[in-house]
Scaffold this active site. Structure first.
Site, PDB file in Angstrom:
ATOM      1  N   ASP A  65     -12.587  -5.138   2.092  1.00 28.11           N
ATOM      2  CA  ASP A  65     -11.800  -5.453   0.896  1.00 28.11           C
ATOM      3  C   ASP A  65     -12.465  -6.506   0.006  1.00 28.11           C
ATOM      4  OD1 ASP A  65     -11.201  -7.452   2.745  1.00 28.11           O
ATOM      5  OD2 ASP A  65      -9.022  -7.206   2.652  1.00 28.11           O
ATOM      6  N   HIS A 103      -4.708  -9.875   6.415  1.00 23.99           N
ATOM      7  CA  HIS A 103      -5.699  -8.830   6.154  1.00 23.99           C
ATOM      8  C   HIS A 103      -6.200  -8.254   7.480  1.00 23.99           C
ATOM      9  CE1 HIS A 103      -6.474  -9.619   1.728  1.00 23.99           C
ATOM     10  NE2 HIS A 103      -5.544 -10.494   2.085  1.00 23.99           N
TER      11      HIS A 103
HETATM   12  O1  LIG Z   1       7.254 -16.415  12.190  1.00 27.83           O
HETATM   13  C1  LIG Z   1       6.769 -15.360  11.818  1.00 27.83           C
HETATM   14  C2  LIG Z   1       6.149 -15.184  10.560  1.00 27.83           C
HETATM   15  C3  LIG Z   1       5.629 -13.942  10.242  1.00 27.83           C
HETATM   16  N1  LIG Z   1       5.716 -12.907  11.117  1.00 27.83           N
HETATM   17  C4  LIG Z   1       5.113 -11.585  10.806  1.00 27.83           C
HETATM   18  O2  LIG Z   1       3.955 -11.806  10.022  1.00 27.83           O
HETATM   19  C5  LIG Z   1       3.832 -10.836   9.020  1.00 27.83           C
HETATM   20  C6  LIG Z   1       3.839 -11.549   7.675  1.00 27.83           C
HETATM   21  O3  LIG Z   1       3.324 -10.674   6.713  1.00 27.83           O
HETATM   22  P1  LIG Z   1       3.912 -10.579   5.247  1.00 27.83           P
HETATM   23  O4  LIG Z   1       5.360 -10.296   5.273  1.00 27.83           O
HETATM   24  O5  LIG Z   1       3.078  -9.609   4.481  1.00 27.83           O
HETATM   25  O6  LIG Z   1       3.820 -12.030   4.691  1.00 27.83           O
HETATM   26  P2  LIG Z   1       2.598 -13.083   4.474  1.00 27.83           P
HETATM   27  O7  LIG Z   1       2.183 -13.626   5.757  1.00 27.83           O
HETATM   28  O8  LIG Z   1       3.129 -14.024   3.448  1.00 27.83           O
HETATM   29  O9  LIG Z   1       1.466 -12.145   3.843  1.00 27.83           O
HETATM   30  C7  LIG Z   1       0.389 -12.410   2.952  1.00 27.83           C
HETATM   31  O10 LIG Z   1      -0.350 -11.175   2.955  1.00 27.83           O
HETATM   32  C8  LIG Z   1       0.351 -10.032   2.464  1.00 27.83           C
HETATM   33  C9  LIG Z   1      -0.625  -8.863   2.483  1.00 27.83           C
HETATM   34  O11 LIG Z   1      -0.828  -8.429   3.748  1.00 27.83           O
HETATM   35  C10 LIG Z   1       0.838 -10.255   1.041  1.00 27.83           C
HETATM   36  O12 LIG Z   1       1.640  -9.161   0.628  1.00 27.83           O
HETATM   37  C11 LIG Z   1       1.646 -11.548   0.952  1.00 27.83           C
HETATM   38  O13 LIG Z   1       2.000 -11.809  -0.401  1.00 27.83           O
HETATM   39  C12 LIG Z   1       0.824 -12.702   1.512  1.00 27.83           C
HETATM   40  O14 LIG Z   1       1.578 -13.911   1.447  1.00 27.83           O
HETATM   41  C13 LIG Z   1       5.020  -9.904   9.168  1.00 27.83           C
HETATM   42  O15 LIG Z   1       4.615  -8.793   9.930  1.00 27.83           O
HETATM   43  C14 LIG Z   1       6.023 -10.726   9.971  1.00 27.83           C
HETATM   44  O16 LIG Z   1       6.859  -9.939  10.794  1.00 27.83           O
HETATM   45  C15 LIG Z   1       6.330 -13.061  12.338  1.00 27.83           C
HETATM   46  O17 LIG Z   1       6.448 -12.136  13.149  1.00 27.83           O
HETATM   47  N2  LIG Z   1       6.832 -14.292  12.646  1.00 27.83           N
END
Ligand SMILES: O=c1ccn([C@@H]2O[C@H](COP(=O)(O)OP(=O)(O)O[C@H]3O[C@H](CO)[C@@H](O)[C@H](O)[C@H]3O)[C@@H](O)[C@H]2O)c(=O)[nH]1
Length: 449
Positions: free
Chosen positions: A106, A9
């Site tokens: 939010d 977020h």
């Molecule tokens: O080792 C890692 C792991 C993650 N990322 C980055 O972290 C972000 C992850 O975001 P996302 O793909 O949205 O996954 P989540 O971290 O699982 O996000 C949570 O938050 C999102 C809303 O922002 C929701 O859509 C998801 O369901 C919820 O799990 C992305 O930009 C990835 O590129 C990295 O760069 N390296």
């Protein structure tokens, strides 16, 4: 800016702050005090974007020092929500001192009346897609306070939802949505927290494009009878930090577009048996692969979670890594040709603007609707076959989905590649982002008039 205390977020709120600062606006960002350090590098305009630290109150059940969702297991979210709500007095003092024109928020459902009493306008900024939020979080669901969803309530889309059977949820996907209506320790449910925030804000704001999610945005607008402001795609800028040498070197050793990269975001922890099916499925493809996943439930390390003999068998062509990895840079490496993703909202955008084939294995919440949108509506990705009641998938189904998009001459693979390319080109159209942001600014000014 006052986002929910979670990396997923805070990050998009900060991206939006950067866009506002690019237009010369001053932004103040309320953020837990020790978390601020993790975000300084994403603040591209420190002379305009100022962080104000909030002390996260100590509440029963919250581990000492925990400030965001990444510090606790997902099931402790309601406890963090109690601490989040207790920051109200600090937020009030900050608003009284700052007297901002607008607040983007939010989860703070109590903010709109407080802001109104200070003459400040509130805008709800969604960090999830319009497709996914409008599937569950709409008045058409008719969930009154004290009522709960049953899993069967969420199989069908809500009345008037713009897409027919293609977005209908399977039983295991619907089960995930039930969580939204749970009231923890007599507190407010996430459904009511979010619908109240949206109902009481001046306008709703989405990171979306009408060209992609138009009908879902219109539906949302009618449901809430509020203006929806769109920021456009807000694509991450190509990073100036090069990919870590160990990964760059390893990837350089493979043929162009041959490596499968698999990652399920920053939060996901899998069941051990599903984790094993996933890596065994990747092994079965015969392709090189790089997996970024946390150790599954019940395992301290990845090593103890991997199937027997796995490491020796895939030596030299398969790596499973448990720590943070530079996803954006990995996706743009020439050797990477397929992204097996959970379809979190951030990864969804990153996959769309990449040149990789996309295979989706959603794990929770909004990811199910995002994945259906990508596979059934945009038709840019392939899903993995799952068991209806619990979402179980086999190594064979993982292997099949990857091979369908990666095998040379695969008709399905060519179709999704062509559709994907069309959307990628659209999203990268010169000036698309600028024109969305300019329109967004005009609408913000209108709200202030
Ligand atoms: O080792 C890692 C792991 C993650 N990322 C980055 O972290 C972000 C992850 O975001 P996302 O793909 O949205 O996954 P989540 O971290 O699982 O996000 C949570 O938050 C999102 C809303 O922002 C929701 O859509 C998801 O369901 C919820 O799990 C992305 O930009 C990835 O590129 C990295 O760069 N390296």
């Amino acid at each position: 800016m006052f986002p929910w205390f979670a990396m997923g977020h805070i990050t998009p709120f900060l991206h939006l702050s950067n866009k506002l600062a690019e237009k010369g606006h001053k932004v103040t960002f309320l953020i837990p005090s020790n978390t601020q350090n993790k975000f300084n590098h994403l603040n591209h305009h420190p002379h305009l974007i100022q962080f104000i630290p909030l002390a996260v109150p100590q509440v029963d059940g919250l581990p000492l020092g925990a400030e965001t969702m990444s510090d606790i297991p997902v099931h402790q979210a309601p406890v963090l929500a109690v601490a989040f709500d207790l920051t109200k007095d600090q937020v009030k003092i900050a608003l009284e001192n700052l007297k901002p024109n607008l607040i983007f928020f939010d989860f703070a459902y109590w903010l709109p009346p407080l802001a109104e009493s200070l003459g400040v306008k509130c805008i709800f900024f969604s960090v999830c897609s319009a497709v996914s939020t409008s599937y569950i979080l709409v008045p058409a669901r008719k969930l009154y306070k004290g009522q709960h969803f049953s899993e069967h309530d969420l199989i069908e889309p809500p009345k008037g939802y713009p897409s027919g059977s293609s977005m209908k949820h399977l039983l295991f996907e619907a089960k995930d949505g039930v969580y939204f209506s749970s009231e923890f320790n007599g507190g407010i449910s996430f459904f009511h927290r979010l619908t109240t925030s949206m109902t009481e804000s001046q306008a709703l704001c989405y990171r979306a494009c009408t060209e992609m999610e138009g009908p879902f945005i219109d539906y949302f607008e009618k449901q809430y009878n509020k203006e929806i402001l769109l920021t456009g795609p807000i694509l991450p800028k190509p990073s100036h930090t090069p990919l870590e040498e160990r990964w760059a070197k390893w990837l350089d050793g493979f043929k162009q577009e041959s490596v499968v990269y698999c990652a399920f975001g920053s939060e996901c922890v899998m069941e051990k048996d599903q984790f094993q099916e996933l890596v065994l499925g990747l092994e079965q493809t015969g392709l090189p692969f790089l997996v970024r996943l946390k150790p599954p439930f019940g395992c301290e390390t990845l090593e103890e979670a991997l199937p027997e003999g796995f490491e020796e068998r895939v030596k030299g062509r398969g790596v499973v890594h448990g720590d943070w990895i530079q996803q954006q840079q990995i996706l743009s490496h020439a050797s990477v040709g397929c992204f097996v993703s959970h379809c979190g909202f951030g990864s969804m955008w990153e996959s769309l603007v990449s040149s990789c084939q996309i295979v989706l294995v959603p794990q929770a919440g909004d990811q199910h609707a995002n994945a259906k949108f990508m596979t059934k509506e945009l038709k840019v990705a392939m899903d993995v076959e799952r068991r209806e009641e619990d979402g179980w998938f086999t190594k064979e189904s993982v292997c099949k989905a990857v091979k369908l998009v990666m095998d040379e001459g695969s008709e399905v693979g060519e179709q999704v590649r062509a559709n994907h390319l069309k959307w990628k080109d659209f999203l990268l159209t010169e000036d698309l982002e600028t024109s969305y942001i300019n329109n967004f600014m005009i609408k913000l000014h209108d709200i202030l008039k």
